[in-house]
Write a protein that holds these residues in place. Structure first.
Motif, PDB file in Angstrom:
ATOM      1  N   MET A 266       0.778  -1.429   0.252  1.00  9.21           N
ATOM      2  CA  MET A 266      -0.045   0.133   0.040  1.00  9.21           C
ATOM      3  C   MET A 266       1.024   1.036   0.156  1.00  9.21           C
ATOM      4  SD  MET A 266      -3.467  -1.104  -0.172  1.00  9.21           S
ATOM      5  CE  MET A 266      -3.870   1.051   0.209  1.00  9.21           C
ATOM      6  N   ALA A 267       2.552   0.832   1.139  1.00  7.86           N
ATOM      7  CA  ALA A 267       2.688   2.356   0.557  1.00  7.86           C
ATOM      8  C   ALA A 267       3.259   2.813  -0.452  1.00  7.86           C
ATOM      9  CB  ALA A 267       3.638   1.988   2.189  1.00  7.86           C
ATOM     10  N   CYS A 268       4.002   1.705  -1.077  1.00  4.02           N
ATOM     11  CA  CYS A 268       4.953   1.601  -2.680  1.00  4.02           C
ATOM     12  C   CYS A 268       3.466   2.334  -3.650  1.00  4.02           C
ATOM     13  CB  CYS A 268       4.498   0.676  -2.796  1.00  4.02           C
ATOM     14  SG  CYS A 268       6.225  -0.587  -2.502  1.00  4.02           S
ATOM     15  N   LEU A 269       2.303   1.724  -3.485  1.00  2.00           N
ATOM     16  CA  LEU A 269       1.230   1.858  -4.123  1.00  2.00           C
ATOM     17  C   LEU A 269       1.072   3.731  -4.119  1.00  2.00           C
ATOM     18  CD1 LEU A 269      -1.461  -0.474  -4.406  1.00  2.00           C
ATOM     19  CD2 LEU A 269       0.382  -0.445  -6.296  1.00  2.00           C
ATOM     20  N   ASN A 270       0.802   4.029  -3.236  1.00  7.61           N
ATOM     21  CA  ASN A 270       0.250   5.088  -2.437  1.00  7.61           C
ATOM     22  C   ASN A 270       1.643   6.113  -2.801  1.00  7.61           C
ATOM     23  OD1 ASN A 270      -1.567   4.415  -0.833  1.00  7.61           O
ATOM     24  ND2 ASN A 270      -0.944   4.630   0.800  1.00  7.61           N
ATOM     25  N   ALA A 271       2.921   6.009  -2.839  1.00 13.77           N
ATOM     26  CA  ALA A 271       3.615   6.906  -3.424  1.00 13.77           C
ATOM     27  C   ALA A 271       4.158   7.304  -4.772  1.00 13.77           C
ATOM     28  CB  ALA A 271       5.301   6.491  -2.422  1.00 13.77           C
ATOM     29  N   GLN A 272       3.602   5.649  -5.765  1.00 14.40           N
ATOM     30  CA  GLN A 272       3.158   5.644  -7.266  1.00 14.40           C
ATOM     31  C   GLN A 272       1.651   7.041  -7.632  1.00 14.40           C
ATOM     32  OE1 GLN A 272       5.440   4.480  -8.651  1.00 14.40           O
ATOM     33  NE2 GLN A 272       4.501   5.374 -11.046  1.00 14.40           N
ATOM     34  N   TRP A 273       0.890   6.669  -6.702  1.00 14.33           N
ATOM     35  CA  TRP A 273      -0.217   7.615  -7.097  1.00 14.33           C
ATOM     36  C   TRP A 273       0.137   8.867  -6.304  1.00 14.33           C
ATOM     37  CZ3 TRP A 273      -3.328  10.983  -3.788  1.00 14.33           C
ATOM     38  CH2 TRP A 273      -4.274  11.241  -4.808  1.00 14.33           C
ATOM     39  N   SER A 274       0.909   8.780  -5.764  1.00  9.26           N
ATOM     40  CA  SER A 274       1.054  10.920  -5.170  1.00  9.26           C
ATOM     41  C   SER A 274       2.382  11.584  -6.539  1.00  9.26           C
ATOM     42  CB  SER A 274       1.921  10.155  -3.958  1.00  9.26           C
ATOM     43  OG  SER A 274       2.895  10.345  -3.504  1.00  9.26           O
ATOM     44  N   LYS A 275       3.465  10.586  -6.750  1.00  8.30           N
ATOM     45  CA  LYS A 275       4.349  10.387  -7.857  1.00  8.30           C
ATOM     46  C   LYS A 275       2.736  10.960  -9.151  1.00  8.30           C
ATOM     47  CE  LYS A 275       8.018   9.385 -10.540  1.00  8.30           C
ATOM     48  NZ  LYS A 275       9.276   8.589 -10.050  1.00  8.30           N
ATOM     49  N   GLU A 278       1.321  13.986  -8.689  1.00  7.71           N
ATOM     50  CA  GLU A 278       2.207  15.497  -8.798  1.00  7.71           C
ATOM     51  C   GLU A 278       2.403  16.012 -10.199  1.00  7.71           C
ATOM     52  OE1 GLU A 278       5.290  14.902  -6.581  1.00  7.71           O
ATOM     53  OE2 GLU A 278       4.373  14.805  -4.620  1.00  7.71           O
ATOM     54  N   VAL A 279       2.576  14.293 -11.264  1.00 10.08           N
ATOM     55  CA  VAL A 279       2.563  15.147 -12.790  1.00 10.08           C
ATOM     56  C   VAL A 279       1.550  15.394 -13.343  1.00 10.08           C
ATOM     57  CG1 VAL A 279       3.723  13.903 -14.858  1.00 10.08           C
ATOM     58  CG2 VAL A 279       4.487  13.145 -12.108  1.00 10.08           C
ATOM     59  N   LYS A 280       0.494  14.981 -12.886  1.00 11.50           N
ATOM     60  CA  LYS A 280      -0.414  15.492 -13.269  1.00 11.50           C
ATOM     61  C   LYS A 280      -1.103  16.302 -12.598  1.00 11.50           C
ATOM     62  CE  LYS A 280      -5.561  14.336 -12.447  1.00 11.50           C
ATOM     63  NZ  LYS A 280      -6.640  14.113 -12.472  1.00 11.50           N
ATOM     64  N   GLU A 281      -0.644  17.442 -11.512  1.00  8.19           N
ATOM     65  CA  GLU A 281      -1.319  18.512 -11.432  1.00  8.19           C
ATOM     66  C   GLU A 281       0.039  19.773 -12.083  1.00  8.19           C
ATOM     67  OE1 GLU A 281      -0.853  18.751  -7.433  1.00  8.19           O
ATOM     68  OE2 GLU A 281      -2.665  17.957  -6.891  1.00  8.19           O
TER      69      GLU A 281
END
Length: 718
Positions: A266-275, A278-281
């Motif tokens: 879950m931590a890896c998925l959350n980190a990938q999702w947040s990354k 950020e790219v999307k924003e």
């Protein structure tokens, strides 16, 4: 002290713990640890470290203020002392809890627990009488021993007294000698079940027939076999319980491992999702900026769709305060604070050496010769050498701040240069500047009038800029006027101000001289008082040193007693460990003997079984051989010549005919394979011959074409 509570605690510690109580050792029971035989007695000393005429009550900030006012009223007769207004204590109301608070004083048992410390209010220059609100304390009493450490740090095995076993008696308690503190004691459910089983086994052993009775051997053997089966069943139940417990532990560990793995995923998925977010924003922000820029360009083009050139509207620029006239942009070459060096103050005292010397002579001594006190090093450790909590927290915060700065200052990776050349667009040439062609004198007059109006407006702008600069540097202008007074009236005013300042300085010097005389007189009085106080403190220091020396002797005796107790406990532990080792060795020897006897009996039983089986097999084989021989001899005696030839024929048929059939089958298979092989060879030879014929035909055709080409070339040449 900083507060009344700290003052009371320090006072009680000084009077009760260190000064008043005395430990006097008892030589007969100096190394005893029993309550009814104490090692020492505690006595109450009547002598006090502080004289009785010195008040030991707390003087707070208000009391100090009142005392200063009293001293001022004594010295100055015109000063009136303000009346004291006492607040209603409200004992039975909101302040009731203050008068029934229980102080935390575990070392002072003679003091009643419903007493609250209160500061006494003494009159100025009067010594208060000795306090009598506490109950009288006896000068001698005995208390129990108390260790300086926690029980968990000095706890040993409980004391086991010596015992004597009467003859022909085995107490049941001695069967539990293997249980020790921490290894079976205090007893739990498992130990109680073990004790019950031991009792049942002793009762069963009592019911066994004696070994001297030979007629009861079979019964004794059956009872022992039944008990052994019962013990094996109990042991299997214990093993099953242990396996179930281990299985539960493994399940818990697997569950915990799965949970940890899920958390990591879950931590890896959350980190990938947040990354990705950020790219999307960042992409959305870039698109928004591009959109805004494009909209602005479209609006700018929409204002002048036909692309006509417009002349500058000066009236509109000066009427709009957001235009370039009032707020020019720096990218167009206009700066709002140009020529600021024209407003720099040029002072005689600051620009010349003589002025600096004169200015320095007017300054006081503490300005030219500053007195800097070196800062005291910050103490980050305690008296015992441990790091303080605040220092540890500062160190951790500094590390976190350093990590954040490193992460913040870590620059992005530079983009790699492009491997291929790029085509730079060529800018389009600028359009020629339009010029206005005048057709008549009236238009020329209008143009000149407009130019004159522009000059007037520009001059007004320069005046406004000068006015704003003057308002901004008004303090500097006033300073220049004070240092460069050229008119006579200004000089007279400055001279009068100088005389007033000198008069005030002389008056201040006289006042300081009077104050210094008073301070010198007070310093002499303070020195006399301090000399008496230091004399008294030196005597008290000698007395305290003697007291600490006696206390050190008592501590050495206590330390020797503890060392002896530690040695005794060590010897006792070594003896117990030796006894445990001997018991374990005895158990291992008995186990080896039992395993030896078991293996010996198993070998004897196996050997007897093998010998018995071999004898029985031999007997059966001999019996069967005799029967077969009798049948064969009987058949030989009855056989005729025809039967003998028939037997020989059957033997020949069983040996020769199968071999001939086998050779016939092999020959038949070989002939069938030979037929197929010949057919395959014929097909292959036929195919190869066709290929060779085609190849020879192609070669003949190629040679013919070459000859024809040669002949045509020769004809053309000729």
């Amino acid at each position: 002290m900083s507060s009344e509570k700290d003052h009371n605690q320090a006072n009680i510690q000084a009077t009760l713990i260190r000064s008043k109580l005395r430990r006097v050792p008892r030589y007969r029971t100096m190394f005893s640890s029993l309550i009814h035989y104490p090692r020492y007695s505690v006595y109450w000393s009547k002598e006090g470290p502080v004289p009785s005429f010195i008040s030991q009550d707390w003087k707070g900030h208000e009391e100090r203020h009142k005392e200063a006012l009293r001293k001022l009223a004594v010295t100055d007769t015109s000063f009136q002392m303000p009346k004291e207004v006492y607040e209603d204590p409200d004992v039975t109301g909101k302040n009731r809890y203050k008068y029934f608070e229980r102080p935390f004083l575990p070392f002072y048992q003679q003091m009643p627990f419903n007493v609250v410390f209160a500061s006494t209010r003494a009159e100025p220059y009067t010594f208060p009488p000795p306090s009598t609100k506490y109950l009288p304390i006896p000068s001698k009493y005995t208390v129990g021993t108390q260790t300086d450490y926690r029980d968990a740090e000095v706890q040993t095995d409980p004391y086991s007294p010596e015992y004597i076993v009467c003859q022909d008696s085995i107490p049941e308690l001695l069967t539990l000698a293997t249980l020790t503190w921490g290894r079976g004691l205090p007893a739990g459910q498992a130990e109680v079940e073990m004790i019950e089983r031991a009792r049942e086994k002793r009762a069963w052993e009592a019911t066994l027939p004696p070994l001297s009775d030979t007629s009861q051997f079979e019964k004794r053997r059956r009872m022992m076999n039944a008990m052994e089966r019962k013990e094996w069943a109990f042991r299997e139940q214990e093993i099953e319980k242990l396996q179930e417990i281990r299985l539960e532990v493994l399940k818990e560990l697997l569950k915990k491992r799965d949970e940890n793995q899920n958390e990591v995923n879950m931590a890896c998925l959350n980190a990938q999702w947040s990354k990705l977010q950020e790219v999307k924003e960042a992409k959305l922000a870039q698109i928004h900026r591009t959109h805004v820029s494009a909209i602005r360009k479209l609006l700018g083009k929409g204002k002048n769709i036909e692309g006509k050139l417009e002349r500058r509207n000066i009236i509109k620029d000066y009427s709009d305060y957001a235009s370039q006239v009032y707020g020019p942009l720096s990218r167009l070459g206009r700066f709002t604070d140009n020529n600021s060096e024209d407003f720099v103050v040029k002072n005689h005292y600051l620009n010349t050496y003589e002025g600096l010397v004169e200015l320095e002579s007017c300054l006081p001594e503490f300005v030219t010769q500053p007195r800097i006190r070196p800062p005291k090093p910050k103490v980050t450790t305690t008296k015992d050498g441990f790091l303080k909590r605040a220092a540890r927290m500062d160190h951790e915060l500094a590390e976190v701040h350093k990590a954040l700065l490193e992460k913040k200052n870590k620059g992005l990776e530079a983009k790699k240069p492009m491997r291929f050349l790029q085509r730079k667009p060529i800018p389009q040439p600028r359009l020629p500047t339009p010029t206005l062609e005048l057709s008549s004198n009236e238009e020329e007059d209008i143009e000149m009038a407009v130019i004159y109006l522009q000059k007037l407006l520009r001059g007004r702008v320069v005046q406004n800029m000068m006015f704003e600069g003057k308002e901004k540097r008004l303090e500097l202008i006033q300073e220049l006027r004070t240092s460069h007074a050229l008119q006579e009236e200004d000089r007279l005013v400055k001279k009068a101000e100088k005389q007033v300042t000198l008069a005030l300085q002389r008056q201040r010097n006289l006042h300081e001289h009077k104050v210094s005389l008073v301070e010198n007189h007070l310093a002499g009085l303070e020195g006399w008082v301090l000399a008496d106080m230091f004399d008294f403190l030196s005597k008290e220091l000698v007395r305290l040193q003697e007291e600490r020396r006696v206390h050190a002797l008592a501590m050495l005796a206590e330390r020797q007693r503890r060392m002896r107790e530690a040695e005794e406990s060590g010897r006792r532990q070594v003896e117990e460990r030796r006894l445990q080792e001997e018991d374990q060795i005895f158990k291992e020897v008995i186990k080896v003997h039992q395993s030896t006897v078991t293996s010996y009996l198993e070998d004897i039983i196996l050997n007897t079984e093998e010998n018995t089986a071999e004898e029985q097999a031999r007997a059966e084989i001999e019996k069967m051989a005799e029967e077969i021989n009798d049948i064969a001899y009987e058949m030989e005696s009855r056989r005729t010549q025809l039967q003998s030839e028939e037997i020989v024929a059957e033997l020949v048929y069983s040996f020769l005919i199968p071999e001939l059939q086998k050779d016939f089958v092999k020959e038949k298979v070989r002939n069938a394979q030979q037929k197929h092989i010949l057919a395959a060879h014929q097909v292959i030879h036929r195919h190869t011959e066709d290929m060779l014929k085609k190849h020879s035909v192609e070669q003949q055709q190629a040679s013919d074409t070459e000859l024809l080409e040669g002949e045509t070339e020769n004809e053309q040449n000729s």
